[in-house]
Design an enzyme around this catalytic site. Structure first.
Site, mmCIF file in Angstrom:
data_model
loop_
_atom_site.group_PDB
_atom_site.id
_atom_site.type_symbol
_atom_site.label_atom_id
_atom_site.label_comp_id
_atom_site.label_asym_id
_atom_site.label_seq_id
_atom_site.Cartn_x
_atom_site.Cartn_y
_atom_site.Cartn_z
ATOM 1 N N SER A 165 0.830 -1.205 0.000
ATOM 2 C CA SER A 165 0.000 0.000 0.000
ATOM 3 C C SER A 165 0.860 1.248 0.000
ATOM 4 O O SER A 165 2.053 1.213 0.329
ATOM 5 C CB SER A 165 -0.931 -0.012 1.223
ATOM 6 O OG SER A 165 -0.205 -0.274 2.421
ATOM 7 N N GLU B 46 0.757 5.561 1.043
ATOM 8 C CA GLU B 46 0.085 6.575 1.852
ATOM 9 C C GLU B 46 0.273 7.969 1.268
ATOM 10 O O GLU B 46 1.359 8.343 0.845
ATOM 11 C CB GLU B 46 0.634 6.538 3.276
ATOM 12 C CG GLU B 46 -0.020 7.556 4.209
ATOM 13 C CD GLU B 46 0.452 7.374 5.634
ATOM 14 O OE1 GLU B 46 0.231 6.268 6.177
ATOM 15 O OE2 GLU B 46 1.042 8.322 6.188
ATOM 16 N N ASP C 177 -2.795 13.263 17.147
ATOM 17 C CA ASP C 177 -2.078 14.261 17.955
ATOM 18 C C ASP C 177 -3.004 15.412 18.299
ATOM 19 O O ASP C 177 -3.849 15.808 17.492
ATOM 20 C CB ASP C 177 -0.870 14.797 17.196
ATOM 21 C CG ASP C 177 0.141 13.698 16.890
ATOM 22 O OD1 ASP C 177 0.379 12.863 17.783
ATOM 23 O OD2 ASP C 177 0.668 13.680 15.762
ATOM 24 N N PHE D 58 11.393 14.768 10.999
ATOM 25 C CA PHE D 58 10.321 13.790 11.168
ATOM 26 C C PHE D 58 10.686 12.758 12.235
ATOM 27 O O PHE D 58 9.873 12.397 13.091
ATOM 28 C CB PHE D 58 10.040 13.058 9.849
ATOM 29 C CG PHE D 58 9.373 13.896 8.795
ATOM 30 C CD1 PHE D 58 8.565 14.962 9.125
ATOM 31 C CD2 PHE D 58 9.546 13.593 7.452
ATOM 32 C CE1 PHE D 58 7.946 15.736 8.159
ATOM 33 C CE2 PHE D 58 8.938 14.354 6.468
ATOM 34 C CZ PHE D 58 8.149 15.429 6.821
ATOM 35 N N HIS E 47 4.180 -0.912 3.511
ATOM 36 C CA HIS E 47 3.333 0.274 3.400
ATOM 37 C C HIS E 47 4.258 1.471 3.215
ATOM 38 O O HIS E 47 5.055 1.798 4.098
ATOM 39 C CB HIS E 47 2.491 0.445 4.669
ATOM 40 C CG HIS E 47 1.612 1.665 4.668
ATOM 41 N ND1 HIS E 47 0.403 1.711 4.010
ATOM 42 C CD2 HIS E 47 1.773 2.882 5.259
ATOM 43 C CE1 HIS E 47 -0.151 2.905 4.196
ATOM 44 N NE2 HIS E 47 0.654 3.628 4.952
#
Length: 289
Positions: free
Chosen positions: A12, A14, A105, A212, A262
């Site tokens: 997959s 994102e 968050d 990140f 993913h």
């Protein structure tokens, strides 16, 4: 890792919901190129506190109607049961059958966390509201959640999400395969056996990757960090090195029995697609691992 080999592999990609018309146009091109390799599904992120709610909905429905199953991320922070229930009904009515269920968050300045505080409560609510209609993905943290008090607590938190009704999990990205192997082995010893799919972050920009990683608690191994630092502003070398490192990690994961991958695309084609092609997974049923 033995428990993971029983599951069918799935792959997959994102995306995040674009803010502008130009971003929408770009994402359409990204979608078209990645759809050509026939992934099992796309997923679309949901901003902190539901800040991208409408854009997420628009992006999900637009992508889904184009023929590839698309899974919205759904977080419970800042939302009420009624709001979440209405969103579930909207997705169900539009043929969506997979959701990535997250705590989410709390945005800066937002005082209340909402009626549901944790991801396991969200999973439980979705099951109560929608039964078994949705395949529910949850988050997993091989290097443990940055806000967890300790590793054991984090494993128990994950087990609660599974007990509440999660079908499978997608991990936070990592660059140390041993952290993933250890995590799933611990789950197996706890009797927790759902597919745990590694989340893969292509390396394209060193400063962004560091930012990140610091936010989400993902470790950049020292040897990778030092090599990336050595390249300075040489973006071509960073991308080439990153592609090689991440491809090798994916090969290691798949050979050991990971149930798929993913990709965190950041709405870019080439970094994820290059790794995909390197792995030779254009025909998923004939993967030579």
């Amino acid at each position: 890792m033995q428990s993971q080999t029983q599951f069918k592999r799935r792959f997959s990609f994102e995306f995040f919901p674009p803010k502008t018309d130009q971003g929408k146009e770009k994402l359409q091109g990204v979608r078209d190129q990645l759809a050509a390799v026939n992934p099992d599904f796309f997923s679309v992120t949901f901003g902190a506190g539901g800040s991208t709610r409408d854009r997420t909905i628009e992006t999900v429905l637009n992508l889904h109607k184009q023929g590839i199953s698309t899974a919205p991320h759904l977080s419970c922070v800042g939302g009420t049961r009624q709001e979440i229930g209405e969103l579930l009904d909207l997705y169900k009515d539009n043929g969506i059958n997979r959701i990535v269920a997250l705590r989410g968050d709390l945005p800066s300045g937002m005082g209340a966390s909402g009626e549901l505080r944790y991801a396991n409560e969200l999973v439980e609510f979705i099951r109560e509201h929608s039964g078994d209609h949705f395949n529910l993905e949850v988050a997993a943290y091989p290097e443990f959640h940055p806000q967890a008090r300790n590793a054991e607590e984090d494993l128990q938190n994950f087990a609660r999400k599974v007990k509440a009704g999660a079908n499978s999990a997608i991990t936070q990205y990592f660059f140390n395969p041993d952290s993933y192997f250890y995590f799933v082995d611990r789950l197996e010893k706890m009797g927790v056996t759902i597919p745990v799919v590694p989340g893969i972050m292509p390396i394209v920009n060193f400063s962004s990757l560091v930012r990140f990683s610091d936010m989400c608690g993902a470790e950049i191994p020292r040897w990778i960090r030092k090599q990336l630092e050595a390249y300075g502003d040489d973006t071509d070398s960073i991308r080439k090195f990153g592609e090689e490192v991440v491809t090798q990690m994916c090969e290691t994961l798949l050979k050991a029995g990971a149930p798929g991958l993913h990709f965190y695309t950041l709405n870019q084609v080439e970094p994820s697609l290059s790794i995909w092609k390197n792995l030779g997974i254009s025909d998923r049923e004939k993967i030579a691992f």
